[in-house]
Design an enzyme around this catalytic site. Structure first.
Site: not given
Ligand SMILES: *[C@@H]1O[C@H](CO)[C@@H](O)[C@H](O)[C@H]1NC(C)=O
Ligand SMILES: *[C@@H]1O[C@H](CO)[C@@H](O)[C@H](O)[C@H]1NC(C)=O
Length: 303
Positions: A64-66
């Site tokens: 989920g982390e950019a």
């Protein structure tokens, strides 16, 4: 070593694909090497971009982390271009289109997204991304049709559509706009993209009448006595809004608005505009990464 770890992660059955995704997305040199080797185990030759993405996104769960997503999509795009030389002018083009396709999957298949883009809109959204040139419409048509007929399957799907959080808030439609100097309502075609609101006289116009950069602005519902379903863009510090406008002779001047008053055709449309503008103002860092790349690639004409 990276090769054997990558091979294990790629081939071993029954591993937790969420954990694989988190592991491959880490920033340290060792992880980057393993990611590269892992992506290298995928064979993308002669696959179109959607087919390749189907394979790639099934081999682990996208974290989920950019920054992690950025590294993984970068590795994917590099590998795809190595396997398919000549399809795209640069890996940035491949990266941007991959992102556009993942977003298309969400818009077409997530029931929470009401605004379903048609093929024409998908083509328009990807104008100029091949180093300033357009990609062949035939290619975009094929990719669009493939996603429409079958969504991406992701492993360990918990019903949490990750891409919804960085959903591209682009939107377009007719709104009435109150004039800055002459206080009358005029019908304008609005396009929301890359954190700017553009308005045009006709849908087919190439040049907007005005551009409103949305940074530092707020949006709210407005009860107006002269029109129904109003919304307002305003500067919370009470200053005049920095925007520009084209005059009759094509001269660009500063806008004269203290706030922008707009009116939609229904309560639902007003609420959708407010939501999209809000999302555009407070958008996800990954979306920023992509629009940055996009600006670079569009202005980077290959000639
Ligand atoms: C897979 O790993 C994730 C994160 O490490 C964890 O939250 C999840 O419960 C695991 N799933 C299974 C089925 O063990
Ligand atoms: C594609 O859309 C479906 C339906 O919303 C969703 O379950 C899936 O996670 C999406 N895939 C990706 C890669 O975003």
């Amino acid at each position: 070593l990276s090769e054997s770890v990558a091979e294990f992660l790629y081939k071993e059955e029954g591993l937790n694909k969420t954990a694989i995704g988190n592991f491959l997305g880490e920033r340290e040199e060792m992880h980057l090497q393993i990611l590269k080797a892992f992506v290298g185990l995928h064979e993308f030759s002669d696959l179109n971009l959607v087919q390749a993405l189907r394979q790639f996104l099934w081999s682990f769960r996208l974290p989920g982390e950019a920054q992690k997503i950025d590294r993984m999509m970068e590795a994917f795009a590099t590998r795809y271009c190595d396997c398919n030389p000549g399809v795209f002018q640069s890996t940035d083009t491949c990266y941007i289109l991959s992102f556009a396709i993942i977003m298309l999957n969400t818009s077409l298949h997530n029931p929470n997204v009401k605004d379903k883009p048609n093929l024409q809109r998908f083509v328009t959204m990807n104008r100029g991304i091949n180093n300033g040139e357009d990609l062949p419409t035939e290619l975009l048509t094929k990719l669009y049709a493939s996603i429409r007929s079958e969504p991406f399957k992701i492993p360990e799907d918990d019903g949490n559509d990750l891409t919804l959080t960085f959903f591209n808030p682009d939107r377009e439609g007719w709104l009435l706009k109150m004039g800055g100097r002459v206080k009358t309502w005029k019908r304008r075609w609005f396009i929301l993209t890359d954190s700017c609101l553009y308005y045009f006289e006709y849908t087919t116009d190439k040049d907007p009448i005005g551009i409103i950069p949305l940074e530092n602005l707020c949006v709210r519902k407005l009860e107006d006595t002269s029109k129904t379903y109003c919304l307002e863009l305003y500067n919370p510090k009470g200053q005049k809004i920095k925007a520009c406008k084209t005059e009759n002779k094509g001269r660009v001047v500063q806008g004269k608005h203290q706030s922008y008053k707009l009116s939609a055709a229904s309560a639902e449309e007003r609420d959708n505009w407010i939501e999209a503008i809000r999302a555009s103002i407070t958008k996800d860092p990954f979306y920023d990464l992509v629009s940055l790349r996009k600006r670079k690639v569009i202005s980077n004409t290959s000639s």
